[in-house]
Structure formats: structure tokens, C-alpha cells
Write a protein that holds these residues in place. Sequence first.
Motif, PDB file in Angstrom:
ATOM      1  N   VAL A  42       0.846  -1.205   0.000  1.00 47.23           N
ATOM      2  CA  VAL A  42       0.000   0.000   0.000  1.00 47.23           C
ATOM      3  C   VAL A  42       0.878   1.250   0.000  1.00 47.23           C
ATOM      4  CG1 VAL A  42      -1.717   1.336   1.290  1.00 47.23           C
ATOM      5  CG2 VAL A  42      -1.984  -1.136   1.065  1.00 47.23           C
ATOM      6  N   ASN A  43       1.933   1.236   0.790  1.00 45.69           N
ATOM      7  CA  ASN A  43       2.828   2.396   0.821  1.00 45.69           C
ATOM      8  C   ASN A  43       3.476   2.647  -0.537  1.00 45.69           C
ATOM      9  OD1 ASN A  43       2.395   3.211   3.477  1.00 45.69           O
ATOM     10  ND2 ASN A  43       4.023   1.906   4.277  1.00 45.69           N
ATOM     11  N   ASN A  44       3.883   1.585  -1.217  1.00 44.87           N
ATOM     12  CA  ASN A  44       4.477   1.749  -2.553  1.00 44.87           C
ATOM     13  C   ASN A  44       3.483   2.380  -3.524  1.00 44.87           C
ATOM     14  OD1 ASN A  44       7.006   0.741  -1.898  1.00 44.87           O
ATOM     15  ND2 ASN A  44       6.456  -1.358  -2.449  1.00 44.87           N
ATOM     16  N   TYR A  45       2.263   1.870  -3.547  1.00 46.94           N
ATOM     17  CA  TYR A  45       1.246   2.437  -4.445  1.00 46.94           C
ATOM     18  C   TYR A  45       0.882   3.857  -4.015  1.00 46.94           C
ATOM     19  CZ  TYR A  45       0.482  -1.702  -7.248  1.00 46.94           C
ATOM     20  OH  TYR A  45       0.654  -2.727  -8.142  1.00 46.94           O
ATOM     21  N   SER A  46       0.824   4.089  -2.732  1.00 42.49           N
ATOM     22  CA  SER A  46       0.495   5.419  -2.230  1.00 42.49           C
ATOM     23  C   SER A  46       1.561   6.434  -2.634  1.00 42.49           C
ATOM     24  CB  SER A  46       0.357   5.373  -0.712  1.00 42.49           C
ATOM     25  OG  SER A  46      -0.059   6.617  -0.225  1.00 42.49           O
ATOM     26  N   ASP A  47       2.819   6.040  -2.532  1.00 44.40           N
ATOM     27  CA  ASP A  47       3.912   6.941  -2.937  1.00 44.40           C
ATOM     28  C   ASP A  47       3.814   7.301  -4.416  1.00 44.40           C
ATOM     29  OD1 ASP A  47       4.920   6.889  -0.378  1.00 44.40           O
ATOM     30  OD2 ASP A  47       6.531   5.452  -0.830  1.00 44.40           O
ATOM     31  N   ARG A  48       3.426   6.331  -5.230  1.00 42.47           N
ATOM     32  CA  ARG A  48       3.358   6.557  -6.680  1.00 42.47           C
ATOM     33  C   ARG A  48       2.106   7.300  -7.122  1.00 42.47           C
ATOM     34  NH1 ARG A  48       4.183   0.848  -9.145  1.00 42.47           N
ATOM     35  NH2 ARG A  48       5.426   0.257  -7.375  1.00 42.47           N
ATOM     36  N   TYR A  49       0.956   6.993  -6.501  1.00 46.43           N
ATOM     37  CA  TYR A  49      -0.329   7.464  -7.038  1.00 46.43           C
ATOM     38  C   TYR A  49      -1.121   8.372  -6.094  1.00 46.43           C
ATOM     39  CZ  TYR A  49       0.597   3.783 -10.420  1.00 46.43           C
ATOM     40  OH  TYR A  49       1.170   3.001 -11.372  1.00 46.43           O
ATOM     41  N   ARG A  50      -0.527   8.808  -5.026  1.00 45.66           N
ATOM     42  CA  ARG A  50      -1.246   9.598  -4.017  1.00 45.66           C
ATOM     43  C   ARG A  50      -1.982  10.800  -4.601  1.00 45.66           C
ATOM     44  NH1 ARG A  50       2.417  10.946   0.825  1.00 45.66           N
ATOM     45  NH2 ARG A  50       2.960   8.957  -0.026  1.00 45.66           N
ATOM     46  N   THR A  51      -1.354  11.471  -5.548  1.00 45.40           N
ATOM     47  CA  THR A  51      -1.966  12.682  -6.110  1.00 45.40           C
ATOM     48  C   THR A  51      -2.961  12.379  -7.229  1.00 45.40           C
ATOM     49  OG1 THR A  51      -0.131  12.957  -7.664  1.00 45.40           O
ATOM     50  CG2 THR A  51       0.048  14.099  -5.549  1.00 45.40           C
ATOM     51  N   MET A  52      -2.960  11.137  -7.724  1.00 45.71           N
ATOM     52  CA  MET A  52      -3.813  10.799  -8.870  1.00 45.71           C
ATOM     53  C   MET A  52      -4.999   9.897  -8.518  1.00 45.71           C
ATOM     54  SD  MET A  52      -0.858   9.972 -11.646  1.00 45.71           S
ATOM     55  CE  MET A  52       0.356   9.291 -10.527  1.00 45.71           C
ATOM     56  N   LYS A  53      -4.899   9.154  -7.431  1.00 46.66           N
ATOM     57  CA  LYS A  53      -5.922   8.163  -7.086  1.00 46.66           C
ATOM     58  C   LYS A  53      -6.420   8.391  -5.669  1.00 46.66           C
ATOM     59  CE  LYS A  53      -5.133   5.534 -10.793  1.00 46.66           C
ATOM     60  NZ  LYS A  53      -6.106   5.292 -11.816  1.00 46.66           N
ATOM     61  N   SER A  54      -7.647   7.930  -5.430  1.00 49.66           N
ATOM     62  CA  SER A  54      -8.187   8.000  -4.066  1.00 49.66           C
ATOM     63  C   SER A  54      -7.536   6.910  -3.211  1.00 49.66           C
ATOM     64  CB  SER A  54      -9.700   7.792  -4.096  1.00 49.66           C
ATOM     65  OG  SER A  54     -10.016   6.451  -4.424  1.00 49.66           O
ATOM     66  N   GLU A  55      -7.660   7.054  -1.916  1.00 45.18           N
ATOM     67  CA  GLU A  55      -7.090   6.055  -1.007  1.00 45.18           C
ATOM     68  C   GLU A  55      -7.736   4.684  -1.241  1.00 45.18           C
ATOM     69  OE1 GLU A  55      -5.988   5.283   3.667  1.00 45.18           O
ATOM     70  OE2 GLU A  55      -7.182   7.035   3.151  1.00 45.18           O
ATOM     71  N   LYS A  56      -9.030   4.688  -1.531  1.00 47.25           N
ATOM     72  CA  LYS A  56      -9.739   3.437  -1.796  1.00 47.25           C
ATOM     73  C   LYS A  56      -9.170   2.750  -3.045  1.00 47.25           C
ATOM     74  CE  LYS A  56     -14.436   1.676  -2.456  1.00 47.25           C
ATOM     75  NZ  LYS A  56     -15.839   2.043  -2.528  1.00 47.25           N
ATOM     76  N   GLU A  57      -8.922   3.516  -4.099  1.00 42.81           N
ATOM     77  CA  GLU A  57      -8.344   2.946  -5.323  1.00 42.81           C
ATOM     78  C   GLU A  57      -6.946   2.396  -5.062  1.00 42.81           C
ATOM     79  OE1 GLU A  57      -9.890   5.227  -9.207  1.00 42.81           O
ATOM     80  OE2 GLU A  57      -9.028   6.562  -7.687  1.00 42.81           O
ATOM     81  N   ILE A  58      -6.171   3.105  -4.255  1.00 40.19           N
ATOM     82  CA  ILE A  58      -4.825   2.648  -3.918  1.00 40.19           C
ATOM     83  C   ILE A  58      -4.895   1.334  -3.150  1.00 40.19           C
ATOM     84  CG2 ILE A  58      -2.800   3.184  -2.493  1.00 40.19           C
ATOM     85  CD1 ILE A  58      -3.212   6.145  -3.381  1.00 40.19           C
TER      86      ILE A  58
END
Length: 109
Positions: A42-58
Amino acid sequence: MAGENNKLHIRLHVYDTDMPVYVNPEDEPYYRHAAKLITDTVNNYSDRYRTMKSEKEILYMALIDIALRLEMEKTHNDTRPYDDILAKITAEIENALQVGNTDSGTTKK
């Protein structure tokens, strides 16, 4: 619930949540590793997509990633083809041994 008496009460940190869990003592390392795997993914995806995706999508992306790894690992550990080949070879060997036993039995008479 006699099984509950043998359970170990642990607290797992999964992403941004601490969770109390009852586990069999021998399973504790697996639970801790799973919690770390989830958190790291989750942290890896959050680092990459935090500004583009919602937390639910991540979270869903991380779930898919982990599930995909599991499915791929299952196919690598599929022993069915080997079991089938071994069964055929075993049957051929048994047939050959039976034929050999039958032939030697008739030769002795």
C-alpha cells in the motif's frame, strides 16, 4: 471454544491501522509477514499514485497486486503435470513387472 485457549493475542499494524488478532502461536510469523507485505505494498502504491488516485483505489490496487502474486505463485507450484507423468510411468513399470512375472511363471512350468 477450547481452541481459543491455545490462541495468542497479538496486535498487527496494517497500513494505517492497528488490529488485535488471535492466532495460533505457530502462525504468528505468517500473520506478521502478511501485515508487513500489505503495509509495504500500500505504501508503494500510495507513494506513486497519491496525487492521482483516491485512497480506496490505492488499497484496491494493492489488493490486486498481492492477489496476483498469489495466483502466479500457485501456478508455479502446480504439481499436477508431474503427478500425471509419474502415474503413467508407475503404471507402465507395474505393467512391465506383471508381464515379466507372468512370463517367468510360464517358463518355470
